[in-house]
Design a protein around this motif. Structure first.
Motif, PDB file in Angstrom:
ATOM      1  N   ARG A   1      -5.882  -1.670  -5.745  1.00 18.86           N
ATOM      2  CA  ARG A   1      -6.172  -2.953  -6.920  1.00 18.86           C
ATOM      3  C   ARG A   1      -6.426  -2.075  -8.679  1.00 18.86           C
ATOM      4  N   ARG A   2      -6.705  -0.335  -8.620  1.00 19.39           N
ATOM      5  CA  ARG A   2      -7.141   0.291  -9.312  1.00 19.39           C
ATOM      6  C   ARG A   2      -6.158   0.126 -10.521  1.00 19.39           C
ATOM      7  N   ALA A   3      -4.922   0.549 -10.086  1.00 23.83           N
ATOM      8  CA  ALA A   3      -3.628   0.260 -10.600  1.00 23.83           C
ATOM      9  C   ALA A   3      -2.941  -0.912 -10.685  1.00 23.83           C
ATOM     10  N   GLU A   4      -3.508  -2.157 -10.499  1.00 25.92           N
ATOM     11  CA  GLU A   4      -3.274  -2.890 -10.812  1.00 25.92           C
ATOM     12  C   GLU A   4      -4.265  -3.509 -11.911  1.00 25.92           C
ATOM     13  N   LEU A   5      -5.252  -3.143 -11.946  1.00 27.70           N
ATOM     14  CA  LEU A   5      -5.917  -3.520 -13.252  1.00 27.70           C
ATOM     15  C   LEU A   5      -5.788  -3.092 -14.294  1.00 27.70           C
TER      16      LEU A   5
ATOM     17  N   LEU B   1       0.700  -1.211   0.382  1.00 23.82           N
ATOM     18  CA  LEU B   1      -0.263  -0.165  -0.229  1.00 23.82           C
ATOM     19  C   LEU B   1       1.036   0.967  -0.236  1.00 23.82           C
ATOM     20  N   GLN B   2       1.941   1.658   0.806  1.00 22.26           N
ATOM     21  CA  GLN B   2       3.162   1.680   0.015  1.00 22.26           C
ATOM     22  C   GLN B   2       2.440   3.394  -0.994  1.00 22.26           C
ATOM     23  N   GLY B   3       2.348   4.738  -1.204  1.00 15.54           N
ATOM     24  CA  GLY B   3       2.646   5.264  -2.066  1.00 15.54           C
ATOM     25  C   GLY B   3       0.537   5.565  -2.962  1.00 15.54           C
ATOM     26  N   TYR B   4      -0.039   4.780  -2.033  1.00 15.40           N
ATOM     27  CA  TYR B   4      -1.365   4.380  -2.473  1.00 15.40           C
ATOM     28  C   TYR B   4      -2.401   4.688  -1.397  1.00 15.40           C
ATOM     29  N   GLU B   5      -3.294   5.727  -1.461  1.00 11.56           N
ATOM     30  CA  GLU B   5      -4.305   6.036  -0.422  1.00 11.56           C
ATOM     31  C   GLU B   5      -4.994   5.160   0.665  1.00 11.56           C
ATOM     32  N   SER B   6      -5.302   4.023  -0.294  1.00 14.17           N
ATOM     33  CA  SER B   6      -6.326   3.502   0.087  1.00 14.17           C
ATOM     34  C   SER B   6      -6.024   1.587  -1.397  1.00 14.17           C
ATOM     35  N   VAL B   7      -6.911   0.571  -0.456  1.00 15.71           N
ATOM     36  CA  VAL B   7      -6.613  -0.733  -1.434  1.00 15.71           C
ATOM     37  C   VAL B   7      -6.949   0.136  -2.526  1.00 15.71           C
TER      38      VAL B   7
END
Length: 301
Positions: free
Chosen positions: A79-83, A69-75
């Motif tokens: 997961r949006r970035a992974e998608l 989660l480092q660098g991301y504000e939420s799960v």
């Protein structure tokens, strides 16, 4: 009712609707497109079809290791970035996020969240999918089977909404504010070879895995799914796009990509056996003897 922030991310140059084969996949969570029919999506995308994805929720209930989660504000942001990384690997034309919240597995506290997909008015979700069908104008639509693959409430909810939208999209009297009527020609449900699933149930204990506790959260009992049969009407050979499909699956690091089913000896066995995606044809209704090797068989555009 929850008003969502719907978002469409265009990944490939837009092409006028109707000028080439178009497929629309409608699923519930980031990773459903890759851990399910990723090979099929890649095959059609890389052969020149426009392949669009609708993802209903942000996948907030997926278990995520804290360091990811480092660098991301939420799960959901992770997961949006992974998608989007997975969508690039598959060659998708666009990804549309409907903006609902992950409802969690049946019986979990997340079921009660007011923004959860399962708590939204069905007609609201149907209208969203109708509008997107009319916008993208796909000849072929695919979604989950009636039990959502493994009975996840979100999978079942988006299956039901997609089926209703498929049949409503061509009706001028249905959702007139959602755009000009357009009727897709074919509807398929993703299925999983029960022969392969039963083999997986037998193999997993040999590799130290419990088939009754499958998945990132170990909340899926494969033994209970192995005997739920759906007819197979289409088998899509994905051998030529295994690299793309694998890259898409590995993009979902937070959901266990890189584990025993994507690396190691068990993954090698599955890759040899699982280079074909299987589908049930829901529309036009299929007789038991129907066997297709192309989801666009018989389609005109």
């Amino acid at each position: 009712m929850t008003l969502t922030h719907e978002e469409t991310i265009v990944l490939r140059p837009a092409v006028a609707a109707g000028t080439r084969p178009t497929l629309l996949a409608v699923f519930a969570h980031p990773d459903d497109e890759s851990f399910g029919p990723g090979g099929t999506l890649a095959r059609y995308a890389w052969s020149g079809a426009a392949v669009h994805l609708i993802c209903a929720t942000g996948g907030e209930e997926g278990t995520v290791d804290a360091e990811l989660l480092q660098g991301y504000e939420s799960v959901a942001a992770l997961r949006r970035a992974e998608l989007l990384r997975a969508a690039e690997a598959l060659g998708l034309s666009s990804v549309t996020l409907l903006g609902y919240r992950d409802s969690g597995m049946a019986g979990s506290a997340a079921n009660q969240h007011p923004a959860a997909l399962i708590n939204q008015p069905r007609e609201q979700v149907v209208e969203q999918v109708v509008r997107l069908i009319r916008h993208f104008r796909p000849q072929v639509v695919i979604t989950f089977d009636p039990i959502g693959g493994y009975r996840h409430p979100d999978h079942i909810a988006i299956h039901e909404a997609t089926v209703a939208a498929f049949h409503a999209a061509g009706d001028p009297a249905a959702f007139p504010a959602a755009g000009a009527p357009y009727a897709p020609q074919k509807l398929y449900y993703t299925t999983f070879s029960r022969r392969l699933l039963r083999l997986l149930v037998r193999l997993m204990p040999l590799f130290g895995r419990d088939p009754r506790a499958f998945g990132r959260n170990r909340d899926v009992d494969l033994t209970q799914l192995a005997n739920v049969e759906f007819p197979t009407h289409a088998r899509i050979d994905t051998t030529a796009v295994q690299a793309q499909a694998r890259a898409a699956a590995l993009a979902h690091v937070s959901q266990g990509a890189g584990g025993p089913l994507t690396r190691g000896p068990l993954s090698k066995v599955l890759s040899l056996l699982g280079r074909t995606d299987t589908f049930m044809r829901a529309y036009p209704p299929a007789t038991p003897d129907v066997r297709e090797d192309d989801l666009f068989a018989g389609v005109t555009w």
